[in-house]
Design a protein around this motif. Structure first.
Motif, PDB file in Angstrom:
ATOM      1  N   ASP A 263       0.846  -1.045  -0.233  1.00 40.18           N
ATOM      2  CA  ASP A 263      -0.554  -0.031  -0.348  1.00 40.18           C
ATOM      3  C   ASP A 263       0.891   1.073  -0.226  1.00 40.18           C
ATOM      4  N   ALA A 264       2.428   0.840   0.642  1.00 40.92           N
ATOM      5  CA  ALA A 264       3.281   2.528   0.269  1.00 40.92           C
ATOM      6  C   ALA A 264       3.584   2.819  -0.424  1.00 40.92           C
ATOM      7  N   MET A 265       3.491   2.108  -1.608  1.00 41.61           N
ATOM      8  CA  MET A 265       4.842   1.864  -2.693  1.00 41.61           C
ATOM      9  C   MET A 265       3.763   2.698  -3.578  1.00 41.61           C
ATOM     10  N   PRO A 266       4.287   4.264  -3.662  1.00 43.05           N
ATOM     11  CA  PRO A 266       3.551   5.434  -4.707  1.00 43.05           C
ATOM     12  C   PRO A 266       3.809   4.731  -6.534  1.00 43.05           C
ATOM     13  N   ARG A 267       2.540   4.523  -7.087  1.00 41.38           N
ATOM     14  CA  ARG A 267       2.029   4.346  -8.207  1.00 41.38           C
ATOM     15  C   ARG A 267       1.477   4.801  -9.573  1.00 41.38           C
ATOM     16  N   ILE A 268       1.835   4.536 -10.530  1.00 41.34           N
ATOM     17  CA  ILE A 268       1.213   4.929 -11.680  1.00 41.34           C
ATOM     18  C   ILE A 268       0.449   4.051 -12.524  1.00 41.34           C
ATOM     19  N   SER A 269      -0.937   3.879 -13.324  1.00 40.69           N
ATOM     20  CA  SER A 269      -1.251   2.908 -13.964  1.00 40.69           C
ATOM     21  C   SER A 269      -1.683   2.916 -14.938  1.00 40.69           C
TER      22      SER A 269
END
Length: 304
Positions: A263-269
């Motif tokens: 959950d803590a990992m910044p991500r781009i989808s």
């Protein structure tokens, strides 16, 4: 409207009239390269050339079969077997809604079973992660007038539609999320080298700042040299490996599987719904010989 002739095709393709005739009539005694053969067939399709004897068959004799051919990674990375699972699922779902039965095949590094492909008599084909050499070897197996769309490969041929994530958009957003320009990039390998070069170019980083995954030892060595620096990781499965050693990252979810990330990992989808327009375009090519779409690049956009 003036009817297209083989002379028109020859001029547009930059080959002789004889070469066009040999290819359109499938003359086996002539030695013609796969690249030339594919170029002529697609030029003929683009110019709406229809031989008298096949005019009706191109419009009527459809099998209702759509092909999805996935070329497995020649250089596997974490999650390789799942890399295109959601893309294939989405394509199958959309094609089914358009009334097609989908034939899915995985292509390994060994010799391809062209005979199996030809026997299927496909109406249209999606090629995923194909390299240049195998693209020209396999695309000649599809008959004249059959549209071929390419996913995650940057084939140097304007006659084919290419679909890929919007890497430029994702790198720009990654910088915003990091609050600074990234100092490194970790990425998995794609079968088509020119696509990887485009990704590197959009990152704005030097080769020394980029790690293309080969093995965990190499990844560990690279990460040890970028401690305390911020970076971008392409591929969420690879990002999970990086996260064990390095936390200042943003991941671009090129596998469409953000749910596997902490959950803590910044991500781009990326928005898989963008494939809706692409499948409808494929359907238009199949059912309307007069249909033309001049856009050769389709980018899967970042989703909020």
């Amino acid at each position: 409207m003036k009817k297209t002739t083989i002379k028109d095709i020859a001029k547009a393709a930059g080959v002789s009239i004889a070469t066009v005739s040999y290819i359109l009539n499938d003359v086996k005694t002539q030695s013609i390269s796969d690249e030339t053969r594919v170029k002529v067939l697609k030029t003929a399709q683009q110019l709406k050339y229809v031989a008298n004897k096949s005019a009706q068959s191109l419009k009527i004799n459809k099998t209702g079969l759509m092909g999805i051919l996935l070329f497995n990674d020649l250089k596997p990375s974490p999650g390789s077997v799942l890399k295109y699972a959601k893309t294939v699922f989405k394509l199958e779902q959309l094609c089914s809604k358009c009334g097609y039965d989908v034939i899915f095949m995985q292509m390994g590094a060994d010799a391809l079973s062209y005979k199996v492909i030809m026997e299927r008599n496909l109406d249209g084909v999606f090629l995923i992660n194909v390299d240049q050499e195998r693209f020209y070897s396999i695309s000649k197996q599809f008959g004249f007038g059959i549209p071929v769309f390419i996913i995650d490969s940057y084939i140097e041929d304007t006659l084919f539609h290419k679909i890929m994530p919007d890497f430029e958009q994702s790198f720009a957003l990654s910088k915003t999320m990091l609050g600074e320009s990234p100092e490194f990039l970790v990425m998995d390998s794609y079968n088509h080298a020119p696509l990887m070069e485009r990704m590197k170019h959009y990152s704005g980083l030097d080769e020394s700042q980029i790690c293309v995954y080969e093995d965990r030892e190499g990844l560990d060595a690279f990460l040890s040299g970028v401690k305390e620096k911020s970076g971008i990781v392409m591929n969420e499965f690879l990002a999970n490996e990086v996260w064990k050693r390095h936390k200042r990252i943003v991941v671009c979810c090129t596998c469409h599987c953000p749910e596997v990330l902490p959950d803590a990992m910044p991500r781009i989808s990326f928005d898989l719904n963008d494939y809706t327009e692409i499948v409808h375009m494929m359907n238009s090519y199949i059912h309307n010989t007069a249909y033309v779409n001049g856009e050769k690049f389709f980018f899967i956009n970042v989703t909020p």
